[in-house]
Enzyme design. Structure first.
Site, PDB file in Angstrom:
ATOM      1  N   HIS A   6     -11.363  -2.431   3.777  1.00 17.45           N
ATOM      2  CA  HIS A   6     -11.158  -2.034   5.183  1.00 17.45           C
ATOM      3  C   HIS A   6     -11.833  -0.706   5.539  1.00 17.45           C
ATOM      4  CE1 HIS A   6      -8.227   0.134   2.836  1.00 17.45           C
ATOM      5  NE2 HIS A   6      -8.004   0.945   3.845  1.00 17.45           N
ATOM      6  N   ASP A   7     -12.394  -0.019   4.535  1.00 13.15           N
ATOM      7  CA  ASP A   7     -13.053   1.272   4.790  1.00 13.15           C
ATOM      8  C   ASP A   7     -14.579   1.185   4.743  1.00 13.15           C
ATOM      9  OD1 ASP A   7     -10.763   2.843   5.149  1.00 13.15           O
ATOM     10  OD2 ASP A   7     -10.511   3.142   2.994  1.00 13.15           O
ATOM     11  N   GLU A  65      -6.571   3.756  -5.798  1.00 13.18           N
ATOM     12  CA  GLU A  65      -7.791   3.931  -5.016  1.00 13.18           C
ATOM     13  C   GLU A  65      -8.432   5.243  -5.442  1.00 13.18           C
ATOM     14  OE1 GLU A  65      -9.557   4.297  -0.484  1.00 13.18           O
ATOM     15  OE2 GLU A  65      -7.651   5.229  -0.965  1.00 13.18           O
ATOM     16  N   ASP A  68      -2.982   4.731  -2.266  1.00 10.26           N
ATOM     17  CA  ASP A  68      -4.011   5.301  -1.399  1.00 10.26           C
ATOM     18  C   ASP A  68      -4.469   6.669  -1.913  1.00 10.26           C
ATOM     19  OD1 ASP A  68      -5.449   5.203   1.199  1.00 10.26           O
ATOM     20  OD2 ASP A  68      -4.198   6.935   1.673  1.00 10.26           O
ATOM     21  N   ASP A 125       0.859  -1.174   0.000  1.00 13.68           N
ATOM     22  CA  ASP A 125       0.000   0.000   0.000  1.00 13.68           C
ATOM     23  C   ASP A 125       0.903   1.233   0.000  1.00 13.68           C
ATOM     24  OD1 ASP A 125      -2.311   1.600   0.443  1.00 13.68           O
ATOM     25  OD2 ASP A 125      -3.198  -0.039   1.588  1.00 13.68           O
TER      26      ASP A 125
END
Length: 534
Positions: free
Chosen positions: A328-329, A267, A203, A101
């Site tokens: 995860h969000d 992302e 990200d 990431d």
């Protein structure tokens, strides 16, 4: 790779690991790299091609690793640089890939770059971040809001200026208009690529450039009280600026300095039209701008069918689609559509055209776990306690077996384990043919085996208020029909102008597998069929 063979990131399956919650190897209640190493056999058995790790870099953990204080090392909580190298070697030995990431929009406020930048207005790194004078009455430079509540500007008493942070005040945004920042981040990428890492998930890529004039964002006419405070404004000047595309192209250029099909995944939470821009001119942007449509759409067959066609129709020539059900969000798929529909969702994810990303635990139908107020860890939950926006429920420890703490850790886990783990865990589901885990494993195995499923064309066949049906076809390979019932009620598939006959290869319920179907199919509620056409 020869010219005719698709790169692994097109035919393969990506599995997201949230490292804190996968496996603890040293008994501190927090998952780590050695723990992941211990569990690689599970991923290999499942049929995973690539593992994406959420951040494992040194960090004060204000936002659980998305506040990086050193981009080229490993947080001691997760292990050491040697542990990462060992994991990378073991992943490669199993024929899998490892993705990291990359968090380029902001650093931790304790990163040496920011400490220097903050030390004085004349520091050489001052312009590595976004500093501005106060307005005439001491107000912030503009009205931009932080994703995690409140103003996105923080006053620095020592140097008498504001700095900009799109997220927490402990996460100051880098100034990507500064060529030195660009080069520093490209060198971070090279550091990990030199170690053999197979690519990055980048990200919040659409955040990295801001309007040069720092114009105020307009109000959002659709804002409602239950929404995060950030949504009060439309972030038209603080995100998705045209300059992002040039940087994405240059990041892709860094990847192409290396052999072996390294992948750049972006992302980007944007509408379809804006999302497509991230593939870049001539497909020289991100290989895969993450497609999050299934995270937010109502679970409605007609709406999903229309959106799939919209997405497929918007894709630039030669670019490759991808699909995500959970991360995860966002809430887990089993909590969003219900446990009974989670198997139908799995069949959708693993039969659509494009690269699927599976979130750890979804393969056993893990659900969001109610975390008591006093145990909430996530800053998004802590900062807006009245809105129930904590992301903790979707980040709980992986449920491996029926032993203490679900086999995740010998001591108290950092987040509580779902109390239902004795009835829902990997070990139990492996032995039960009708389990979610075996459904995932069988869908993945068939997908890997059949060219029509991993690289064939997608064609919509039928949709109504219950059913969604499509075909997957590649020249010279068997074709497949997928029929999904997105409701709990029985439904009838009887398409006009689509005569068909075939054999049920996989059904979500396992009932009727091997049986012949043609003309009309009656489906129970919560059923999905993957049919090999004659």
């Amino acid at each position: 790779m020869n010219a005719n063979q698709s790169p692994w990131w097109q035919t393969g399956i990506i599995y997201q690991i949230y490292p804190r919650s996968f496996q603890d190897s040293n008994g501190d209640g927090i998952g780590d790299l050695k723990g992941i190493l211990q569990r690689l056999d599970h991923l290999q058995w499942l049929g995973i091609d690539a593992i994406w790790l959420s951040p494992v870099f040194p960090s004060p953990m204000a936002d659980f690793g998305y506040d990086v204080s050193d981009y080229i090392n490993i947080h001691p909580l997760f292990g050491s640089l040697e542990d990462l190298e060992e994991l990378l070697h073991a992943v490669h030995a199993r024929g899998m890939k490892l993705l990291l990431d990359l968090v380029p929009n902001h650093t931790s406020h304790l990163h040496p770059w920011f400490l220097e930048s903050r030390s004085g207005r004349d520091n050489p790194k001052r312009n590595w971040y976004i500093w501005r004078d106060a307005g005439p009455d001491g107000q912030p430079p503009n009205n931009w809001l932080s994703v995690f509540d409140g103003s996105a500007w923080e006053w620095d008493e020592q140097t008498q200026q504001f700095y900009y942070h799109a997220f927490l005040k402990e996460q100051p945004d880098l100034n990507w208009r500064n060529p030195e920042v660009q080069e520093a981040m490209f060198n971070v990428m090279r550091f990990w690529l030199n170690k053999g890492v197979d690519g990055f998930r980048v990200d919040v890529l659409w955040f990295i450039f801001k309007d040069e004039q720092l114009r105020n964002n307009p109000p959002n006419p659709d804002y409602a009280q239950h929404m995060p405070t950030y949504d009060q404004l439309l972030p038209v000047y603080s995100t998705d600026q045209p300059e992002v595309q040039e940087i994405t192209r240059r990041m892709r250029g860094v990847m192409e300095e290396y052999t072996g099909d390294r992948v750049l995944i972006a992302e980007v939470y944007l509408p379809i039209k804006e999302l497509m821009v991230y593939y870049g001119a001539d497909n020289k942007g991100a290989h895969l701008p993450f497609n999050f449509l299934l995270l937010s759409l109502p679970w409605d067959a007609l709406q999903i069918a229309t959106t799939i066609d919209h997405y497929e129709g918007a894709l630039p020539a030669q670019s490759w689609p991808n699909w995500v059900l959970s991360n995860h969000d966002r809430p887990r798929i089993a909590s969003r559509v219900g446990a009974q529909q989670a198997g139908v969702a799995a069949m959708l994810l693993l039969t659509l055209r494009g690269t699927p990303t599976i979130y750890y635990g979804d393969e056993i139908g893990m659900r969001d776990v109610a975390i008591p107020f006093e145990e909430i860890q996530d800053p998004q939950g802590l900062n807006m306690p009245d809105k129930n926006l904590s992301r903790d429920p979707a980040r709980t420890p992986m449920q491996w077996d029926g032993s203490h703490n679900a086999g995740f850790s010998a001591s108290r886990p950092w987040l509580r384990v779902d109390a239902g783990y004795p009835r829902r865990n990997v070990q139990l589901q492996k032995e039960y043919p009708w389990s979610m885990l075996n459904l995932y494993q069988r869908l993945i195995a068939l997908r890997r085996q059949e060219p029509s499923l991993h690289e064939g064309h997608y064609k919509s066949v039928y949709a109504d208020n219950q059913l969604l049906a499509f075909t997957r076809h590649r020249e010279g390979s068997p074709s497949f029909l997928v029929v999904l019932n997105l409701t709990h009620r029985p439904a009838y598939f009887r398409p006009e102008h689509f005569p068909f006959s075939g054999t049920v290869e996989i059904s979500v319920s396992r009932e009727g597998e091997g049986s012949k179907v043609s003309g009309i199919i009656s489906l129970n509620g919560d059923e999905g069929l993957l049919i090999r056409l004659d």
